[in-house]
Write a protein that holds these residues in place. Structure first.
Motif, mmCIF file in Angstrom:
data_model
loop_
_atom_site.group_PDB
_atom_site.id
_atom_site.type_symbol
_atom_site.label_atom_id
_atom_site.label_comp_id
_atom_site.label_asym_id
_atom_site.label_seq_id
_atom_site.Cartn_x
_atom_site.Cartn_y
_atom_site.Cartn_z
ATOM 1 N N TYR A 28 -9.176 18.648 63.321
ATOM 2 C CA TYR A 28 -9.647 19.778 64.133
ATOM 3 C C TYR A 28 -11.058 19.491 64.656
ATOM 4 N N ALA A 29 -11.904 18.910 63.781
ATOM 5 C CA ALA A 29 -13.293 18.639 64.188
ATOM 6 C C ALA A 29 -13.390 17.397 65.068
ATOM 7 N N ASP A 30 -12.542 16.414 64.814
ATOM 8 C CA ASP A 30 -12.692 15.135 65.509
ATOM 9 C C ASP A 30 -11.586 14.922 66.539
ATOM 10 N N SER A 31 -11.330 15.940 67.351
ATOM 11 C CA SER A 31 -10.336 15.758 68.422
ATOM 12 C C SER A 31 -10.633 16.735 69.546
ATOM 13 N N GLY A 32 -9.998 16.495 70.665
ATOM 14 C CA GLY A 32 -10.172 17.384 71.814
ATOM 15 C C GLY A 32 -8.831 17.909 72.263
ATOM 16 N N SER A 33 -8.840 18.597 73.387
ATOM 17 C CA SER A 33 -7.573 19.155 73.854
ATOM 18 C C SER A 33 -6.853 18.148 74.764
ATOM 19 N N TRP A 34 -5.560 18.334 74.861
ATOM 20 C CA TRP A 34 -4.672 17.574 75.744
ATOM 21 C C TRP A 34 -4.839 16.071 75.536
ATOM 22 N N THR A 35 -5.282 15.306 76.567
ATOM 23 C CA THR A 35 -5.403 13.844 76.403
ATOM 24 C C THR A 35 -6.677 13.455 75.657
ATOM 25 N N GLU A 36 -7.543 14.412 75.366
ATOM 26 C CA GLU A 36 -8.843 14.194 74.735
ATOM 27 C C GLU A 36 -9.791 13.409 75.647
ATOM 28 N N GLY A 37 -9.469 13.349 76.939
ATOM 29 C CA GLY A 37 -10.317 12.617 77.894
ATOM 30 C C GLY A 37 -11.717 13.203 77.989
ATOM 31 N N THR A 38 -11.821 14.544 77.984
ATOM 32 C CA THR A 38 -13.136 15.188 78.080
ATOM 33 C C THR A 38 -13.951 14.914 76.816
ATOM 34 N N TYR A 39 -13.258 14.927 75.690
ATOM 35 C CA TYR A 39 -13.937 14.654 74.418
ATOM 36 C C TYR A 39 -14.571 13.260 74.449
ATOM 37 N N ARG A 40 -13.814 12.261 74.925
ATOM 38 C CA ARG A 40 -14.358 10.900 74.991
ATOM 39 C C ARG A 40 -15.502 10.833 75.997
ATOM 40 N N ALA A 41 -15.324 11.509 77.148
ATOM 41 C CA ALA A 41 -16.369 11.477 78.181
ATOM 42 C C ALA A 41 -17.663 12.111 77.677
ATOM 43 N N ASN A 42 -17.535 13.174 76.848
ATOM 44 C CA ASN A 42 -18.736 13.834 76.324
ATOM 45 C C ASN A 42 -19.613 12.841 75.567
ATOM 46 N N GLU A 43 -18.981 11.928 74.828
ATOM 47 C CA GLU A 43 -19.775 10.931 74.095
ATOM 48 C C GLU A 43 -20.251 9.823 75.023
ATOM 49 N N ALA A 44 -19.339 9.337 75.866
ATOM 50 C CA ALA A 44 -19.672 8.197 76.730
ATOM 51 C C ALA A 44 -20.812 8.560 77.683
ATOM 52 N N ASP A 45 -20.816 9.783 78.193
ATOM 53 C CA ASP A 45 -21.860 10.186 79.147
ATOM 54 C C ASP A 45 -23.243 10.164 78.491
ATOM 55 N N PHE A 46 -23.302 10.578 77.233
ATOM 56 C CA PHE A 46 -24.604 10.562 76.551
ATOM 57 C C PHE A 46 -25.106 9.131 76.349
#
Ligand SMILES: Cc1cc2nc3c(=O)[nH]c(=O)nc-3n(C[C@H](O)[C@H](O)[C@H](O)COP(=O)(O)O)c2cc1C
Length: 280
Positions: A28-46
């Motif tokens: 629950y803490a270490d995942s995002g919704s659907w493809t989790e693309g936004t979750y990965r982008a949130n880290e990559a952008d930083f």
């Protein structure tokens, strides 16, 4: 006991959490919704943000201390609201609030916390903020605002980007629901987490503390689940933000802003600060 001096980065904590926390809550803490693309982008952008290096400047007496919404902080960072923290670790919200207090930064308690506003207030420092999900049950919202006020919260954080729950594939597969599904896979996984079980056995806080006992007709985990699923309000609008601000009467931070136009509308609605983020 974990030797905290050997924990040098967030990745060390992630590995530790994966070992100790039942899979459904860890995921629950270490995942995002659907493809989790936004979750990965949130880290990559930083990771793309770099600091310019200047040299030969007197660095003595440097400090990160400043103010946020007029409140003194040791650095301009606040703990974001995370639902179910008390399921990652027994009394997790209380532990996080105490850590934030010791460090001198604000702690934001989620509406969907396990420990209640009242419980956390006894341990939180001056930077105790409350995050509000706007539910259809406006009666409940009014009482929640009043409870946060009575507990002395220094800001109300209104989340605007969860009018509709995202489809989170890992949660579906793990049977993360209220109550959690006692599948064989979950029970086998739970058997490998004795430290977590001991902790949870030692605390009475195992329900959504802000909701349980505060909503008419919600008496146990199963009707709480049904109530929650039906409650996120798809009609939420700027008029509601103004109404909440008036009822609250204190500092308001709106959360989930992603567009400049929405930032302008938020300020027009009386927001004192914005959190630019998304739920991923
Ligand atoms: C496990 C988890 C639970 C969250 N629960 C809430 C919540 O209850 N309320 C809320 O407004 N945001 C919640 N969020 C969103 C975070 O507060 C934050 O906006 C988001 O994670 C983006 O920040 P980050 O890139 O630093 O993770 C949650 C995020 C995570 C990862």
């Amino acid at each position: 006991m974990t030797d905290l001096s050997k924990i040098t980065c967030i990745e060390d904590l992630r590995v530790l959490a994966k070992r100790r926390v039942p899979r459904m809550f860890y995921d629950y803490a270490d995942s995002g919704s659907w493809t989790e693309g936004t979750y990965r982008a949130n880290e990559a952008d930083f990771q793309k943000i770099l600091l310019r290096q200047r040299v030969a400047i007197n660095m003595e007496g440097r400090s990160t201390a400043t103010t946020m919404i007029g409140q003194p902080v040791s650095m301009p960072v606040a703990l974001a609201p995370t639902g179910l923290t008390g399921m990652q670790h027994a009394d997790g919200e209380i532990a996080a609030a105490r850590a934030a207090k010791a460090f001198g930064v604000p702690f934001t308690l989620s509406t969907m916390s396990i420990c209640s506003i009242e419980d956390v207030a006894q341990h939180a420092g001056p930077g105790f903020w409350f995050q509000l999900y706007v539910m259809r049950d406006r009666d409940f919202i009014e009482r929640l605002i009043d409870r946060a006020k009575a507990a002395g919260c220094g800001a109300l954080v209104i989340t605007l980007d969860l009018q509709i729950l995202g489809q989170r594939h890992k949660d579906i597969k793990n049977g993360l629901s209220t109550p959690p599904k006692p599948t064989l896979a979950n029970l086998i996984n739970l058997a490998t987490k004795p430290r977590w079980i001991m902790g949870m056995a030692g605390t009475p806080r195992r329900q959504f503390g802000n909701i349980h006992g505060h909503v008419k007709g919600v008496t146990d985990m199963s009707n709480l689940g049904a109530w929650t699923a039906d409650q996120f309000d798809p009609r939420l609008n700027w008029g509601d933000v103004e109404w909440i601000k008036n009822r609250w009467g204190g500092k308001v931070i709106v959360k989930g802003i992603m567009e400049p136009e929405d930032a302008r509308l938020a300020v027009d609605s009386g927001a004192d600060a914005l959190i630019v983020s998304n739920h991923g």
